[in-house]
Design an enzyme around this catalytic site. Structure first.
Site: not given
Length: 346
Positions: A14, A17-18, A42, A137, A220, A248, A252
């Protein structure tokens, strides 16, 4: 005294990597130690079709520094408009290894997620037919449900009904955070696994809230009570093959974390394996680390284990990990466990 442990090269089941500059900045932190990773879809806009997953995979491979080897395992973002035929074709081609279920509004960039689960039933039935895992999720987003109860309610209201109505559907409960989730996995006899993050083995909700707000511990699903952290540790270090590593790791920038409505996510790619060695040593379970990080995930996903190895070395002096990763978008803070770590990957 120097202590070392050599294990099969691990995988991350999980990973975020953006894209763009952020992708290029953070990818080496994972590829340095991990052979493969399940890549979260996402983005904005999300990765919803096989063609989009293929293009994203190409961008990841193009960003991989010369001399590094890493295989991105692609996923599709499940929406109420997802085409079962496209999912089946992407799976048959070998491109897509899972489909990701985000309840709408559950986490970062999840606004395109599922609200009406009846609308995705044809996709789930096709996935059960072809053996393609569903990654969940596991949180409901109802406004009347306390944020600390979202996972347990998701199991009762969403996950168990899906599994009962779709026999044979293989499911990964991602980043579980509660004893309830660990117990649910153990109560089932097949077709269910769970990933556990590094940071949820280390922090509980007090780390976020006591002595002032700690934005870099906010994620989250949010960290829970200490009893749940201990239950996760027991699951991860038990040797039960249904539990495996999914960090995960979620980059950011500090500008997006340190504000009045900061983003959720912990960036652990840089020091995950060292932190896991610390945790497993504390639990007297270093012999179980290879299973959790390198063997259980491939077994669930029906993939071969990695060929290479990594060696973890315990040093007398604490290891100094980078505090931040510099990116063109701004610095990303590396997860700080708040204790001295003596393990490193050589």
């Amino acid at each position: 005294m120097t202590q070392s442990l050599t294990i099969t090269r691990p995988d991350d089941w999980h990973l975020h990597l953006r894209d763009g500059d952020m992708l290029r900045a953070v990818l080496p932190e994972t590829a340095r130690h991990f052979g493969r990773a399940i890549i979260m879809p996402n983005l904005v806009p999300p990765v919803v079709t096989g063609a989009e997953a293929s293009a994203y995979r190409d961008r990841i491979l193009a960003a991989l520094p010369e001399g590094m080897t890493f295989e991105p395992l692609m996923t599709l973002y499940l929406t109420e408009d997802t085409d079962p035929a496209d999912v089946a074709a992407a799976h048959a081609s070998g491109l897509v290894k899972a489909v990701k279920l985000y309840p709408a509004g559950a986490t970062t960039n999840s606004s395109s997620g599922v609200r009406d689960f009846d609308k995705v039933r044809p996709v789930l039935e096709k996935m059960a037919e072809i053996g393609l895992p569903l990654c969940t999720h596991g949180e409901v987003t109802d406004h009347d449900i306390d944020i600390f109860d979202r996972e347990a309610v998701f199991i009762d209201r969403v996950l168990d009904p899906i599994r009962q109505s779709t026999p044979g559907l293989r499911v990964v409960m991602e980043h579980i955070t509660t004893k309830d989730a660990a117990d649910y996995v153990r109560s089932q006899d097949k077709d269910l696994g769970a990933t556990i993050t590094t940071h949820h083995l280390i922090i509980n909700r007090n780390h976020i809230l006591v002595g002032g707000i700690k934005p870099h511990y906010y994620c989250l699903p949010v960290a829970k009570r200490e009893e749940h952290r201990l239950a996760l540790r027991q699951a991860a270090t038990s040797g039960d093959a249904r539990f495996f590593l999914g960090t995960d790791s979620a980059p950011h920038t500090d500008a997006n974390k340190l504000q009045t409505c900061g983003c959720a996510g912990c960036f652990t790619a840089t020091n995950t394996m060292a932190l896991l060695a610390h945790v497993f040593e504390e639990e007297g379970a270093l012999d179980k680390l290879e299973g959790f990080a390198s063997k259980n995930g491939p077994a669930f996903y029906r993939l071969p284990e990695n060929d290479g190895q990594i060696t973890l070395v315990k040093q007398d002096a604490p290891v100094a990990f980078p505090e931040q990763i510099d990116t063109p978008d701004g610095p990303v803070t590396v997860f700080d466990p708040s204790f001295a770590v003596h393990w490193t990957v050589t």
